[in-house]
Design a protein around this motif. Structure first.
Motif, PDB file in Angstrom:
ATOM      1  N   GLU A  48      71.762  53.496  -5.091  1.00  0.00           N
ATOM      2  CA  GLU A  48      73.192  53.357  -5.378  1.00  0.00           C
ATOM      3  C   GLU A  48      73.856  52.358  -4.438  1.00  0.00           C
ATOM      4  OE1 GLU A  48      77.147  56.227  -5.173  1.00  0.00           O
ATOM      5  OE2 GLU A  48      75.215  57.104  -5.709  1.00  0.00           O
ATOM      6  N   TYR A  49      73.528  52.467  -3.149  1.00  0.00           N
ATOM      7  CA  TYR A  49      74.118  51.540  -2.173  1.00  0.00           C
ATOM      8  C   TYR A  49      73.656  50.101  -2.409  1.00  0.00           C
ATOM      9  CZ  TYR A  49      75.641  55.614   0.543  1.00  0.00           C
ATOM     10  OH  TYR A  49      76.254  56.778   0.967  1.00  0.00           O
ATOM     11  N   THR A  50      72.415  49.939  -2.860  1.00  0.00           N
ATOM     12  CA  THR A  50      71.887  48.602  -3.123  1.00  0.00           C
ATOM     13  C   THR A  50      72.607  47.950  -4.299  1.00  0.00           C
ATOM     14  OG1 THR A  50      69.704  49.205  -2.254  1.00  0.00           O
ATOM     15  CG2 THR A  50      69.818  47.270  -3.682  1.00  0.00           C
ATOM     16  N   GLU A  51      72.837  48.713  -5.339  1.00  0.00           N
ATOM     17  CA  GLU A  51      73.579  48.179  -6.492  1.00  0.00           C
ATOM     18  C   GLU A  51      74.977  47.757  -6.084  1.00  0.00           C
ATOM     19  OE1 GLU A  51      73.344  51.172  -9.543  1.00  0.00           O
ATOM     20  OE2 GLU A  51      71.410  50.393 -10.271  1.00  0.00           O
ATOM     21  N   GLU A  52      75.584  48.536  -5.212  1.00  0.00           N
ATOM     22  CA  GLU A  52      76.920  48.209  -4.716  1.00  0.00           C
ATOM     23  C   GLU A  52      76.903  46.941  -3.876  1.00  0.00           C
ATOM     24  OE1 GLU A  52      79.658  50.136  -1.246  1.00  0.00           O
ATOM     25  OE2 GLU A  52      78.990  51.529  -2.812  1.00  0.00           O
ATOM     26  N   ALA A  53      75.869  46.793  -3.033  1.00  0.00           N
ATOM     27  CA  ALA A  53      75.793  45.640  -2.131  1.00  0.00           C
ATOM     28  C   ALA A  53      75.434  44.346  -2.852  1.00  0.00           C
ATOM     29  CB  ALA A  53      74.774  45.908  -1.022  1.00  0.00           C
ATOM     30  N   LEU A  54      74.540  44.428  -3.837  1.00  0.00           N
ATOM     31  CA  LEU A  54      74.040  43.218  -4.501  1.00  0.00           C
ATOM     32  C   LEU A  54      74.717  42.930  -5.836  1.00  0.00           C
ATOM     33  CD1 LEU A  54      70.182  43.526  -3.879  1.00  0.00           C
ATOM     34  CD2 LEU A  54      71.902  42.373  -2.470  1.00  0.00           C
ATOM     35  N   GLY A  55      75.306  43.941  -6.430  1.00  0.00           N
ATOM     36  CA  GLY A  55      75.966  43.738  -7.716  1.00  0.00           C
ATOM     37  C   GLY A  55      75.022  43.566  -8.870  1.00  0.00           C
ATOM     38  N   VAL A  56      73.776  44.039  -8.717  1.00  0.00           N
ATOM     39  CA  VAL A  56      72.791  43.971  -9.809  1.00  0.00           C
ATOM     40  C   VAL A  56      72.119  45.338  -9.942  1.00  0.00           C
ATOM     41  CG1 VAL A  56      72.330  41.510  -9.508  1.00  0.00           C
ATOM     42  CG2 VAL A  56      70.931  43.195  -8.275  1.00  0.00           C
ATOM     43  N   PRO A  57      71.585  45.661 -11.119  1.00  0.00           N
ATOM     44  CA  PRO A  57      70.872  46.937 -11.269  1.00  0.00           C
ATOM     45  C   PRO A  57      69.709  47.037 -10.289  1.00  0.00           C
ATOM     46  CG  PRO A  57      71.276  45.918 -13.406  1.00  0.00           C
ATOM     47  CD  PRO A  57      71.638  44.894 -12.383  1.00  0.00           C
ATOM     48  N   THR A  58      69.499  48.231  -9.753  1.00  0.00           N
ATOM     49  CA  THR A  58      68.400  48.472  -8.822  1.00  0.00           C
ATOM     50  C   THR A  58      67.480  49.532  -9.398  1.00  0.00           C
ATOM     51  OG1 THR A  58      69.743  47.872  -6.898  1.00  0.00           O
ATOM     52  CG2 THR A  58      67.809  49.246  -6.502  1.00  0.00           C
ATOM     53  N   LYS A  59      66.179  49.252  -9.367  1.00  0.00           N
ATOM     54  CA  LYS A  59      65.195  50.184  -9.917  1.00  0.00           C
ATOM     55  C   LYS A  59      64.261  50.668  -8.815  1.00  0.00           C
ATOM     56  CE  LYS A  59      65.207  48.114 -14.546  1.00  0.00           C
ATOM     57  NZ  LYS A  59      64.391  47.456 -15.605  1.00  0.00           N
ATOM     58  N   LEU A  60      63.878  51.924  -8.901  1.00  0.00           N
ATOM     59  CA  LEU A  60      62.934  52.515  -7.963  1.00  0.00           C
ATOM     60  C   LEU A  60      61.580  52.683  -8.644  1.00  0.00           C
ATOM     61  CD1 LEU A  60      65.143  55.381  -6.458  1.00  0.00           C
ATOM     62  CD2 LEU A  60      64.834  53.052  -5.577  1.00  0.00           C
ATOM     63  N   PHE A  61      60.522  52.391  -7.907  1.00  0.00           N
ATOM     64  CA  PHE A  61      59.170  52.552  -8.431  1.00  0.00           C
ATOM     65  C   PHE A  61      58.355  53.383  -7.438  1.00  0.00           C
ATOM     66  CE2 PHE A  61      60.825  48.745 -10.388  1.00  0.00           C
ATOM     67  CZ  PHE A  61      60.405  48.856 -11.709  1.00  0.00           C
ATOM     68  N   ALA A  62      57.719  54.435  -7.936  1.00  0.00           N
ATOM     69  CA  ALA A  62      56.921  55.321  -7.097  1.00  0.00           C
ATOM     70  C   ALA A  62      55.497  55.403  -7.660  1.00  0.00           C
ATOM     71  CB  ALA A  62      57.553  56.702  -7.023  1.00  0.00           C
ATOM     72  N   PRO A  63      54.676  54.378  -7.432  1.00  0.00           N
ATOM     73  CA  PRO A  63      53.304  54.368  -7.964  1.00  0.00           C
ATOM     74  C   PRO A  63      52.481  55.543  -7.446  1.00  0.00           C
ATOM     75  CG  PRO A  63      53.939  52.187  -7.184  1.00  0.00           C
ATOM     76  CD  PRO A  63      54.984  53.140  -6.702  1.00  0.00           C
ATOM     77  N   ALA A  64      51.391  55.819  -8.116  1.00  0.00           N
ATOM     78  CA  ALA A  64      50.547  56.962  -7.758  1.00  0.00           C
ATOM     79  C   ALA A  64      49.848  56.770  -6.417  1.00  0.00           C
ATOM     80  CB  ALA A  64      49.508  57.203  -8.851  1.00  0.00           C
ATOM     81  N   ASP A  65      49.597  55.519  -6.025  1.00  0.00           N
ATOM     82  CA  ASP A  65      48.915  55.287  -4.757  1.00  0.00           C
ATOM     83  C   ASP A  65      49.531  54.102  -4.020  1.00  0.00           C
ATOM     84  OD1 ASP A  65      47.976  53.011  -6.061  1.00  0.00           O
ATOM     85  OD2 ASP A  65      45.988  53.853  -6.441  1.00  0.00           O
TER      86      ASP A  65
END
Length: 302
Positions: A48-65
């Protein structure tokens, strides 16, 4: 003249803004250590803070390894991650120009180190590495610093005849898939002992101040009174927050400022991102990881 200078300054500012807007989204990779949903929840505030700071959508990725994050950074499909020292070494050795270390987590005493912790269930009859002869020892991920690299070097030095080969000293050496999996496997008696990471500060019953044990306690997965510590590594340099080198300078500056000030801005968010109690983050350089890179290179060459 003043009008010309003003126009020039405005043009410079607009050019910088345009460069910052070259990215259409920002992508953060999250190393393994706990289940994917808990990792995503811990980083939701940073998203949320990243979207606010950069003004672009931010996505999180949590790979299996771990390798999923490493390959994402190498392939340019991830822009930022908090890596372990060995995962950073792996990334750097494959492409020195892929990422740059920018920040490191600071412990409550001001240090930037942590330990690989060997532990067993108190009912397993294991109080030291010597008691592990013929038993099953679990390690998290081949690309983990505390979950494999450092133990693979230091544990064989801890006693006569100890090797990392299954069936030689230990009855079996196996990978569990991650820190949380190792902790749960030991707690459930599926393996006799394992290794994970912790800052080594604070109280054992709390899972120390930060690290995988602390996160497991917070999640209600384990009661530390059921576990015993059987080994502790030398101090390991805490892994770096890295940014993709090809990002626009303004984006990198904004993200460094955001993460650097996260603890002051939102201590609860910093707790989740840093896996426990922390003073926040501070600048770090590549040189801090030279010894880990050399150790990883040596293991690869053997």
């Amino acid at each position: 003249m003043k009008k010309t200078i003003a126009l020039a300054l405005a043009s410079t500012m607009l050019a910088g803004f345009a460069q910052a807007q070259e990215i259409e989204e920002f992508r953060i990779g999250i190393l393994g250590g706990e289940n994917a949903q808990d990792r995503m929840n811990s980083y939701a505030c940073l998203q949320e803070y990243t979207e606010e700071a950069l003004g672009v959508p931010t996505k999180l990725f949590a790979p299996a390894d771990y390798n999923g994050v490493i390959q994402g950074l190498l392939g340019g499909t991830l822009d930022m991650a908090w890596l372990g020292a060995s995962a950073y070494a792996a990334t750097y050795l494959q492409d020195p120009e892929a990422v740059e270390p920018v920040l490191v987590k600071v412990n409550l005493d001001g240090s930037i180190g942590y330990h690989s912790i060997g532990f067993a269930h108190k009912d397993a009859g294991v109080a030291s590495l010597d008691d592990m002869k013929g038993k099953v020892f679990g390690f998290g991920d081949p690309n983990s610093t505390s979950g494999y690299l450092i133990p693979s070097i230091e544990i064989p030095q801890a006693g006569e005849g100890i090797t990392m080969e299954s069936g030689e000293f230990f009855g079996e050496v196996k990978f569990t898939g991650g820190h949380e999996q190792t902790i749960v496997a030991v707690a459930n008696g599926d393996i006799d002992a394992g290794v994970t990471w912790a800052d080594g500060q604070g109280n054992w019953e709390d899972g120390y101040n930060s690290g995988a044990l602390r996160k497991a306690v917070d999640a209600g997965l384990v009661d530390m009174n059921d576990l015993v510590e059987i080994w502790k590594s030398k101090v390991i340099p805490e892994g770096p927050v890295v940014l993709r080198k090809a990002l626009p300078a303004e984006v990198k500056t904004a993200m460094v400022e955001l993460v650097d000030g996260l603890h002051e801005r939102d201590a609860d968010c910093a707790y989740g991102v840093a896996a426990g109690d922390t003073l926040g983050f501070e600048p770090v350089t590549h040189d801090v990881y030279s010894s880990v890179i050399a150790a990883r290179q040596a293991v690869i060459n053997n």
